[in-house]
Motif scaffolding. Structure first.
Motif, PDB file in Angstrom:
ATOM      1  N   ALA B 178       0.822  -1.223   0.000  1.00 37.51           N
ATOM      2  CA  ALA B 178       0.000   0.000   0.000  1.00 37.51           C
ATOM      3  C   ALA B 178       0.855   1.272   0.000  1.00 37.51           C
ATOM      4  CB  ALA B 178      -0.951   0.003   1.200  1.00 37.51           C
ATOM      5  N   GLN B 179       1.965   1.231   0.739  1.00 38.54           N
ATOM      6  CA  GLN B 179       2.767   2.457   0.890  1.00 38.54           C
ATOM      7  C   GLN B 179       3.957   2.530  -0.059  1.00 38.54           C
ATOM      8  OE1 GLN B 179       1.607   4.867   2.657  1.00 38.54           O
ATOM      9  NE2 GLN B 179      -0.079   3.629   3.467  1.00 38.54           N
ATOM     10  N   THR B 180       4.188   1.503  -0.867  1.00 40.35           N
ATOM     11  CA  THR B 180       5.428   1.483  -1.653  1.00 40.35           C
ATOM     12  C   THR B 180       5.238   1.342  -3.169  1.00 40.35           C
ATOM     13  OG1 THR B 180       5.560  -0.889  -1.210  1.00 40.35           O
ATOM     14  CG2 THR B 180       6.825   0.567   0.242  1.00 40.35           C
ATOM     15  N   ALA B 181       4.175   0.676  -3.586  1.00 36.86           N
ATOM     16  CA  ALA B 181       4.009   0.458  -5.023  1.00 36.86           C
ATOM     17  C   ALA B 181       3.950   1.795  -5.755  1.00 36.86           C
ATOM     18  CB  ALA B 181       2.750  -0.363  -5.304  1.00 36.86           C
ATOM     19  N   GLY B 182       4.800   1.972  -6.731  1.00 38.02           N
ATOM     20  CA  GLY B 182       4.866   3.229  -7.477  1.00 38.02           C
ATOM     21  C   GLY B 182       6.048   4.084  -7.071  1.00 38.02           C
ATOM     22  N   ILE B 183       6.667   3.766  -5.923  1.00 39.52           N
ATOM     23  CA  ILE B 183       7.819   4.554  -5.439  1.00 39.52           C
ATOM     24  C   ILE B 183       9.056   3.659  -5.309  1.00 39.52           C
ATOM     25  CG2 ILE B 183       8.581   6.228  -3.702  1.00 39.52           C
ATOM     26  CD1 ILE B 183       5.624   6.156  -2.650  1.00 39.52           C
ATOM     27  N   TYR B 184       8.844   2.403  -4.966  1.00 38.95           N
ATOM     28  CA  TYR B 184       9.967   1.472  -4.778  1.00 38.95           C
ATOM     29  C   TYR B 184       9.857   0.344  -5.803  1.00 38.95           C
ATOM     30  CZ  TYR B 184      10.919   4.083  -0.607  1.00 38.95           C
ATOM     31  OH  TYR B 184      11.243   5.104   0.238  1.00 38.95           O
ATOM     32  N   ASP B 185      11.008  -0.252  -6.139  1.00 41.23           N
ATOM     33  CA  ASP B 185      10.999  -1.390  -7.055  1.00 41.23           C
ATOM     34  C   ASP B 185      10.447  -2.599  -6.323  1.00 41.23           C
ATOM     35  OD1 ASP B 185      12.269  -0.055  -9.259  1.00 41.23           O
ATOM     36  OD2 ASP B 185      14.073  -0.029  -8.016  1.00 41.23           O
ATOM     37  N   ILE B 186       9.455  -3.214  -6.898  1.00 40.34           N
ATOM     38  CA  ILE B 186       8.852  -4.405  -6.286  1.00 40.34           C
ATOM     39  C   ILE B 186       8.832  -5.488  -7.355  1.00 40.34           C
ATOM     40  CG2 ILE B 186       6.832  -5.364  -5.138  1.00 40.34           C
ATOM     41  CD1 ILE B 186       6.099  -2.455  -4.369  1.00 40.34           C
ATOM     42  N   ASN B 187       9.722  -6.443  -7.184  1.00 45.02           N
ATOM     43  CA  ASN B 187       9.868  -7.497  -8.178  1.00 45.02           C
ATOM     44  C   ASN B 187       9.307  -8.803  -7.613  1.00 45.02           C
ATOM     45  OD1 ASN B 187      10.984  -9.619  -9.813  1.00 45.02           O
ATOM     46  ND2 ASN B 187      12.384  -8.085 -10.665  1.00 45.02           N
ATOM     47  N   ILE B 265      -0.200   4.406 -13.858  1.00 38.68           N
ATOM     48  CA  ILE B 265       1.024   3.594 -13.901  1.00 38.68           C
ATOM     49  C   ILE B 265       1.857   3.940 -15.135  1.00 38.68           C
ATOM     50  CG2 ILE B 265       1.946   1.240 -13.940  1.00 38.68           C
ATOM     51  CD1 ILE B 265      -0.608   0.344 -12.479  1.00 38.68           C
ATOM     52  N   GLU B 266       1.190   4.239 -16.231  1.00 41.28           N
ATOM     53  CA  GLU B 266       1.934   4.658 -17.429  1.00 41.28           C
ATOM     54  C   GLU B 266       2.701   5.959 -17.162  1.00 41.28           C
ATOM     55  OE1 GLU B 266      -0.958   2.508 -20.731  1.00 41.28           O
ATOM     56  OE2 GLU B 266      -1.269   4.623 -20.253  1.00 41.28           O
ATOM     57  N   ILE B 268       3.868   6.871 -14.253  1.00 45.28           N
ATOM     58  CA  ILE B 268       4.995   6.497 -13.388  1.00 45.28           C
ATOM     59  C   ILE B 268       6.139   5.907 -14.216  1.00 45.28           C
ATOM     60  CG2 ILE B 268       5.690   4.837 -11.589  1.00 45.28           C
ATOM     61  CD1 ILE B 268       2.761   5.216 -10.496  1.00 45.28           C
ATOM     62  N   LYS B 269       5.769   5.049 -15.163  1.00 41.92           N
ATOM     63  CA  LYS B 269       6.803   4.431 -15.999  1.00 41.92           C
ATOM     64  C   LYS B 269       7.503   5.466 -16.873  1.00 41.92           C
ATOM     65  CE  LYS B 269       4.846  -0.173 -16.149  1.00 41.92           C
ATOM     66  NZ  LYS B 269       4.043  -1.136 -16.930  1.00 41.92           N
ATOM     67  N   LYS B 270       6.735   6.446 -17.311  1.00 42.62           N
ATOM     68  CA  LYS B 270       7.310   7.488 -18.173  1.00 42.62           C
ATOM     69  C   LYS B 270       8.311   8.333 -17.370  1.00 42.62           C
ATOM     70  CE  LYS B 270       5.767  11.185 -21.138  1.00 42.62           C
ATOM     71  NZ  LYS B 270       4.652  12.124 -21.288  1.00 42.62           N
ATOM     72  N   ILE B 271       7.929   8.736 -16.188  1.00 41.75           N
ATOM     73  CA  ILE B 271       8.840   9.519 -15.340  1.00 41.75           C
ATOM     74  C   ILE B 271       9.977   8.618 -14.855  1.00 41.75           C
ATOM     75  CG2 ILE B 271       9.038  10.865 -13.184  1.00 41.75           C
ATOM     76  CD1 ILE B 271       7.202  12.256 -15.107  1.00 41.75           C
ATOM     77  N   GLY B 272       9.646   7.408 -14.472  1.00 43.09           N
ATOM     78  CA  GLY B 272      10.631   6.483 -13.905  1.00 43.09           C
ATOM     79  C   GLY B 272      10.493   6.411 -12.396  1.00 43.09           C
ATOM     80  N   ILE B 273      10.380   5.188 -11.886  1.00 46.36           N
ATOM     81  CA  ILE B 273      10.209   5.000 -10.447  1.00 46.36           C
ATOM     82  C   ILE B 273      11.390   5.596  -9.673  1.00 46.36           C
ATOM     83  CG2 ILE B 273      10.352   3.192  -8.656  1.00 46.36           C
ATOM     84  CD1 ILE B 273       8.251   1.680  -9.926  1.00 46.36           C
ATOM     85  N   LYS B 274      12.598   5.430 -10.243  1.00 47.32           N
ATOM     86  CA  LYS B 274      13.803   5.925  -9.559  1.00 47.32           C
ATOM     87  C   LYS B 274      13.716   7.450  -9.381  1.00 47.32           C
ATOM     88  CE  LYS B 274      18.831   5.342  -9.753  1.00 47.32           C
ATOM     89  NZ  LYS B 274      19.498   6.455 -10.457  1.00 47.32           N
ATOM     90  N   LYS B 275      13.300   8.126 -10.436  1.00 44.83           N
ATOM     91  CA  LYS B 275      13.225   9.592 -10.386  1.00 44.83           C
ATOM     92  C   LYS B 275      12.138  10.032  -9.391  1.00 44.83           C
ATOM     93  CE  LYS B 275      12.992  13.536 -13.405  1.00 44.83           C
ATOM     94  NZ  LYS B 275      12.535  14.000 -14.721  1.00 44.83           N
ATOM     95  N   ILE B 276      11.028   9.315  -9.390  1.00 43.07           N
ATOM     96  CA  ILE B 276       9.958   9.626  -8.440  1.00 43.07           C
ATOM     97  C   ILE B 276      10.465   9.461  -7.007  1.00 43.07           C
ATOM     98  CG2 ILE B 276       7.754   8.716  -7.522  1.00 43.07           C
ATOM     99  CD1 ILE B 276       6.933   8.215 -10.476  1.00 43.07           C
ATOM    100  N   ARG B 277      11.153   8.350  -6.783  1.00 44.94           N
ATOM    101  CA  ARG B 277      11.667   8.067  -5.428  1.00 44.94           C
ATOM    102  C   ARG B 277      12.701   9.117  -5.016  1.00 44.94           C
ATOM    103  NH1 ARG B 277      12.920   3.106  -6.231  1.00 44.94           N
ATOM    104  NH2 ARG B 277      15.127   3.356  -6.660  1.00 44.94           N
TER     105      ARG B 277
END
Lengths: 382, 382
Positions: B178-187, B265-266, B268-277
């Motif tokens: 809940a608190q991480t999807a979209g900000i952290y890599d979750i594989n 989500i698109e 987020i992918k365009k900006i990049g999760i790393k950049k968001i984080r």
């Protein structure tokens, strides 16, 4: 002629402009979660939810707005009701015209040996004799479940008579109003209902992701919650709160969807349910008359609007029904639905299993020229 | 300075413009239910749902898009997972930092005598020692559940280490993102997760009414569906289909919401999760440094962004925290959340029960001036 949408039994495609406005207003100006923060915009979201509950309580004649519970859709509502109330050795009475949203939960509980179910056989038009319901009652009967109208034949069910039977025998009464809420008068108290499941995105004109139920306090107290979690209330306790509506509403609400649903119901109230029904019935009458004139077509269901809603199933002609539905869309932009409509027992009852039927379901935004054009097309291609 | 929204842990208020566009596109141009009709516009809705599944499968590195299930919110997802997999005599391991969406379902199953639960105690900052998880395993341990990061202290949990422990011991592993999807890599595969619950309306930037889970085929096959009903598939059968995703998706989907989530989500992918984080971490660092300079404030949690997400809980000063939250909103338009945050055990672990804490949760659309202004206000009013 533009696109003709005759799949209103699945979802109402065309909605009032005010529904879109309400969705955008939440999206652009509120955007917060109700009850999850003490700041003004969160409280505003909370007030919106309360107003939506009031709108629904008023529509169904419910005393206390806390009796209104929001869920993802009506299927969730029915599962929460069925699985929340039924315990070991309980007996359930339902009809053979029910949707899979009732059949499948009942079937899985029965297969596990938890409950016994009597499926009262309806006639070949999908009509139910309420006396058969009464005759099936035994000392373990906990619940009677009935659709208000079949999503296949359109047959209206004798909910008033069955409500009396249930009440007299002290049995909980659950109705599935997926096909009727917003078009027919549904009075929770007068019908002696304990659990009224509704969908938000059909005739109530709300968006997808909305639905819920109204529940009597007696039944609510006896039910166990199926979904438990954060409610923003009693956060110090690891038990689900036992009060309404929190007992059955966990996690973040679909406030965007609910704001649209509220606007949809307000539109219905403004126009008037009677006027909406009269418009749909008028189109339904023309459609029925036209169908009756096409020799190849057999109408599956009562065939008159005293006994049914303006949802019509047909078979007939040499054409495969799936092919016919495809052709209506592909060549004439007429959207219908062929198959079993998630109601296998209904088709067995109506004698249309396993082929199914072709269904035309009318909504408030359909017009007379659309119905006439559809009849012309059917005449020509069958 | 306009309104400053620092309650991103509850829901993301500001969303990309493309999310609104996607919602409106569905609303105005599609409007139909997927899989409920064979006409082109219904098929288009179906394709939209498939594309949304692909977007999510790609985000979490999931092989087969059928493993993605949509629900009403993450609470429903966690309930479907917990109540679907656990049977009589099963043992569950979880932490003391979990949200009520995990605690309450577990607590009710335990009170009914169905399961046993070990709550592994985290330290006073909310950190979990994975060795304690391994030590708690017994022969009945069926499931380990862990939040990816606390919604109170922000502490990141050792999901990689615990995933190894679970996998080695052949135990199902469920995470709450809940608190991480979209900000952290979750594989999903690398973390050896069997059940990944996600919310759509927080950092994934979708609207309310969205969420769901990704599930391993092995665990899915062993789970029972909690919600059953119409799936538009196997409509001739009164049993819920046993294949994915239909086994766990009944009733009309929230296609409008899902179309918005896909766009989120698109983005987020365009900006990049790393950049968001990195953006959120940068603001978080400034905020932490500022908080550390205010003598009255005590930071509840790790206090550094190697060990936590940019969600910060504080106590301190003579002021009541509810009053402080109210004042921040009322006078300065700063939206925060005080209280127990639906996580009573977490507050007990952190030593902030029953008063709770005041929480500031940063999101991608927050700016440096907003953080600096908030720090200035805190300095002045404490």
């Amino acid at each position: 002629m533009g696109k003709i949408y005759l799949d209103n039994a699945a979802t109402s495609r065309n909605k009032p402009e005010t529904v879109k406005k309400a969705i955008l207003n939440y999206y652009e100006n509120i955007g917060c979660s109700p009850g999850r923060g003490g700041y003004e915009d969160s409280l505003q979201a909370g007030r919106l939810i309360i107003e939506a509950r009031k709108t629904i309580a008023d529509l169904f004649n419910i005393d206390d707005l806390k009796q209104i519970i929001f869920t993802h859709n009506i299927t969730y509502a029915l599962n929460i009701g069925i699985k929340g109330i039924l315990k070991k050795r309980d007996h359930v009475i339902t009809s053979t015209m029910e949707h899979n949203s009732v059949l499948r939960p009942l079937n899985s509980l029965e297969k596990k040996g938890i409950i016994n179910v009597d499926y009262i056989k309806c006639d070949e038009k999908g009509r139910l004799d309420p006396e058969k319901v009464e005759a099936a009652i035994n000392k373990n009967t906990k619940l009677i479940i009935l659709t208000h109208a079949s999503n296949v034949s359109g047959a209206l069910m004798p909910v008033k008579e069955v409500g009396e039977v249930a009440s007299k025998n002290n049995i909980y009464f659950m109705i599935d109003t997926a096909q009727t809420a917003g078009i027919y008068d549904i009075n929770f108290k007068r019908l002696k209902v304990d659990f009224l499941a509704f969908t938000g995105h059909k005739a109530l004109m709300g968006p997808t992701g909305t639905g819920g139920f109204a529940v009597s306090k007696k039944m609510a107290a006896e039910m166990e919650p199926l979904i438990e979690g954060g409610t923003g209330s009693k956060s110090d306790q690891e038990e689900q709160p036992d009060f309404l509506p929190d007992k059955f509403e966990s996690g973040t609400m679909n406030t965007m969807g609910i704001s649209g649903l509220k606007a949809g119901i307000e539109f219905i109230k403004k126009i008037g349910i009677k006027k909406i029904r009269e418009h749909e019935h008028q189109l339904g009458k023309v459609f029925l008359e036209g169908l009756n004139k096409i020799a190849e077509i057999k109408i599956i269901g009562p065939g008159n609007l005293r006994e049914q809603i303006p949802t019509f199933s047909i078979t007939g002609g040499a054409k495969d029904l799936g092919q016919l539905s495809f052709e209506l869309d592909d060549k004439y932009n007429i959207m219908t639905r062929s198959g079993l409509h998630c109601a296998p027992f209904a088709h067995k009852t109506l004698g249309t299993y396993p082929e199914g039927s072709l269904r035309f379901s009318i909504g408030y935004f359909n017009t007379l020229p659309e119905i006439e054009f559809t009849l012309d097309v059917l005449k020509n291609i069958l």
